[in-house]
Scaffold this motif. Structure first.
Motif, mmCIF file in Angstrom:
data_model
loop_
_atom_site.group_PDB
_atom_site.id
_atom_site.type_symbol
_atom_site.label_atom_id
_atom_site.label_comp_id
_atom_site.label_asym_id
_atom_site.label_seq_id
_atom_site.Cartn_x
_atom_site.Cartn_y
_atom_site.Cartn_z
ATOM 1 N N THR A 238 0.822 -1.019 0.132
ATOM 2 C CA THR A 238 0.060 -0.060 0.005
ATOM 3 C C THR A 238 0.952 0.661 0.067
ATOM 4 O O THR A 238 1.872 1.178 0.962
ATOM 5 C CB THR A 238 -0.854 -0.223 0.939
ATOM 6 O OG1 THR A 238 -1.613 -0.957 0.667
ATOM 7 C CG2 THR A 238 -2.001 1.926 1.311
ATOM 8 N N LYS A 277 -6.480 0.985 3.113
ATOM 9 C CA LYS A 277 -5.642 0.576 4.807
ATOM 10 C C LYS A 277 -3.873 1.514 4.494
ATOM 11 O O LYS A 277 -4.171 2.611 4.218
ATOM 12 C CB LYS A 277 -4.605 -0.555 4.446
ATOM 13 C CG LYS A 277 -5.847 -1.874 4.333
ATOM 14 C CD LYS A 277 -4.518 -3.221 4.189
ATOM 15 C CE LYS A 277 -3.669 -2.870 3.428
ATOM 16 N NZ LYS A 277 -3.233 -4.288 3.058
ATOM 17 N N ARG A 278 -3.079 1.594 5.816
ATOM 18 C CA ARG A 278 -2.061 2.769 6.179
ATOM 19 C C ARG A 278 -1.167 2.065 5.224
ATOM 20 O O ARG A 278 -0.645 1.405 4.837
ATOM 21 C CB ARG A 278 -1.635 1.983 7.719
ATOM 22 C CG ARG A 278 -0.755 3.365 8.094
ATOM 23 C CD ARG A 278 -0.074 2.477 9.315
ATOM 24 N NE ARG A 278 0.777 1.747 9.091
ATOM 25 C CZ ARG A 278 2.059 1.327 9.116
ATOM 26 N NH1 ARG A 278 2.081 1.615 10.340
ATOM 27 N NH2 ARG A 278 2.764 0.162 8.926
ATOM 28 N N THR A 488 -3.235 0.888 -3.520
ATOM 29 C CA THR A 488 -2.780 -0.783 -3.095
ATOM 30 C C THR A 488 -1.797 -0.976 -4.911
ATOM 31 O O THR A 488 -2.778 -1.080 -5.207
ATOM 32 C CB THR A 488 -3.640 -2.003 -2.487
ATOM 33 O OG1 THR A 488 -3.989 -1.216 -1.802
ATOM 34 C CG2 THR A 488 -2.707 -3.189 -2.540
#
Length: 529
Positions: A238, A277-278, A488
């Protein structure tokens, strides 16, 4: 069409010069931000008719016809490159008091030099010129060869290679994975020159059929490849791209350096965008760190406070290397990898420097005339000997291409298919909101398609994007926007070919076109005798 073709062939003097330059200039509309690829039908149709008029002169010998066709090609190339590269002069206006004198060299001088390649392309085609479809094959082969040479002769500058004109959208980019950008140039000239046969009739039916079949294959292969799934990557990265939108004039002010650094940190610390996501990796553009990072432990500490555990920052920066007692330090345009502890865990340096931007060629001579770099560093930048990958703690490998390195197919390492992604960091703020940044972005997209590897592109003022292996924009920020991109990465493309296979296909296509043009030329000579 026959009447128009006849008038072009018989044109002379200023009118002929104007047609040749105009034909080349119209072709520049095929490139971003316009993307009007049909303009190249006009360009190359007129070019064929102009060469017909020169080679059809019964009073001219081989040298006379060769010189005349060289001039036609040069005029065509001059119009093509002036219309396509005029924006380079914008970089000189940022320090107009020091560099304004060089504007004519950037806007007219460089195109005049690049046009020499197109002069030779047309002159070489003239050696096998005939009166039917064979001359289209000869012109296609010669342009493919010359565009290949343009990529490395005198350091190379394959910007706006003709093949890019046939690739305005991902559907039309996929064939580059088969034959590369220089093979695409042959295919482009083959297709774009075909309407010239309507004006001369000879070889019209087979020539138009061959061009139509080539275009159908080009589009059909694009549809096929876009329908194929990408390789699944269960541990995909990501990525966050930071586009700070710093005006280039501001980046050149020493007083703003601390504030610019803080802007990068602030954007990096923003929470993940909705649905993401992080980020595992945060990417800053070229020379984002406005000082020597290794000499500024406070900056490394600020980075460590911004990154969460396990995150990695990839940032463009100037790297300084001590050259020993009595020698000036060396400077490199680099990408650093910094972990969440504030430690530099990897670095890679730029291999292919920009002449007059990052170094002065023939330095001892030109500096005596007051010629200097646009970038103020003592002695300019030094090039790296080889391109090194950055290996992340996870084991994933990333290859960085700094600024215009992304436009050179020959710069792509043989093991590129073992990497997770290509990272292209750049600062196109030098050129403002001109066609330059858009053209640069298109070439990065095509490099993703050629290699079958995703591209992470971080640009100071844009265009930044995550580009998938088929040239599609997964997420991006347009020119002039400030912000972040969270996304991502996908896996590589299915069945992507290696660079060696593309080279083989390029030379096979070149040989096929050459044989066709030789057969047509031999047939013409027999009829004449």
């Amino acid at each position: 069409m026959e009447r128009l073709a006849g008038r072009i062939m018989l044109s002379s003097g200023f009118g002929r010069t104007f047609i040749a330059i105009g034909a080349g200039a119209v072709g520049a509309l095929a490139f971003p931000p316009f993307g009007f690829f049909a303009s190249l039908f006009i360009s190359f149709t007129l070019l064929v008719w102009l060469v017909d008029g020169a080679t059809g002169n019964p009073d001219g010998g081989l040298w006379s016809r060769g010189w005349k066709t060289f001039v036609i090609g040069w005029l065509f190339g001059f119009g093509y490159f002036v219309a396509g590269l005029w924006w380079l002069g914008n970089a000189l206006l940022l320090e107009a008091d020091e560099f304004a004198w060089a504007l004519p060299l950037a806007i007219l001088g460089l195109p005049a030099c690049l046009a020499i390649f197109y002069g030779f392309a047309v002159m070489l085609a003239n050696l096998l010129w005939s009166d039917g479809w064979g001359r289209i094959a000869a012109l296609s082969a010669s342009f493919g060869l010359i565009e290949w040479l343009r990529s490395f002769v005198l350091t190379g500058f394959p910007w706006n290679t003709v093949g890019f004109g046939l690739m305005p959208i991902p559907l039309m980019m996929q064939t580059s994975n088969l034959i590369g950008i220089f093979g695409m140039s042959m295919l482009a000239v083959l297709i774009f020159s075909a309407p010239a046969l309507l004006g001369t009739k000879k070889g019209m039916v087979p020539g138009l059929c061959i061009a139509a079949l080539a275009m159908a294959f080009h589009l059909g292969y694009g549809l096929y490849r876009l329908s194929q799934p990408l390789v699944a990557d269960g541990s995909a990265l990501t990525v966050r791209i930071v586009q700070p939108g710093i005006d280039q004039s501001r980046k050149m002010l020493n007083a703003d350096r601390a504030e610019i650094f803080k802007e990068h940190l602030r954007l990096s610390a923003l929470p993940p965008t909705e649905g993401q996501k992080r980020p595992d990796v945060i990417v800053w553009p070229e020379t984002s760190v406005p000082f020597i990072l290794t000499q500024n432990p406070d900056a490394l500490e600020e980075i460590s406070k911004t990154l969460e555990d396990g995150q990695i920052l990839l940032t463009g920066a100037v790297r300084m290397e001590d050259a020993g007692a009595g020698h000036a330090p060396r400077y490199y345009n680099s990408v650093y990898a910094v972990d969440s502890q504030g430690q530099i865990i990897g670095a890679t340096d730029k291999v292919h420097l920009v002449p007059f931007g990052e170094y002065v060629p023939f330095e001892n001579i030109l500096r005596s005339f007051g010629v200097d770099n646009l970038i103020s560093l003592p002695g300019g930048f030094s090039p790296a000997a080889t391109r090194e990958a950055i290996t992340l703690p996870s084991g994933k490998k990333l290859y960085s291409f700094i600024c215009y390195e992304i436009i050179f197919p020959g710069e792509v390492p043989d093991d590129i298919t073992t990497s997770t992604a290509i990272v292209n960091v750049t600062n196109d703020g030098w050129f403002g909101n001109t066609p330059g940044p858009y053209q640069h972005f298109q070439q990065a997209r095509v490099r993703a398609v050629e290699t079958g590897i995703p591209v992470i592109r971080a640009a100071n003022t844009g265009i930044s994007a995550i580009i998938d292996p088929l040239g599609r924009i997964v997420a991006g920020l347009d020119y002039g926007q400030k912000g972040i991109i969270d996304s991502t990465l996908s896996g590589p493309a299915t069945g992507a070919l290696t660079a060696d296979m593309r080279h083989i296909h390029f030379w096979l296509l070149f040989a096929l076109l050459l044989v066709c043009s030789m057969i047509a030329r031999t047939g013409l000579m027999k009829r004449e005798n």
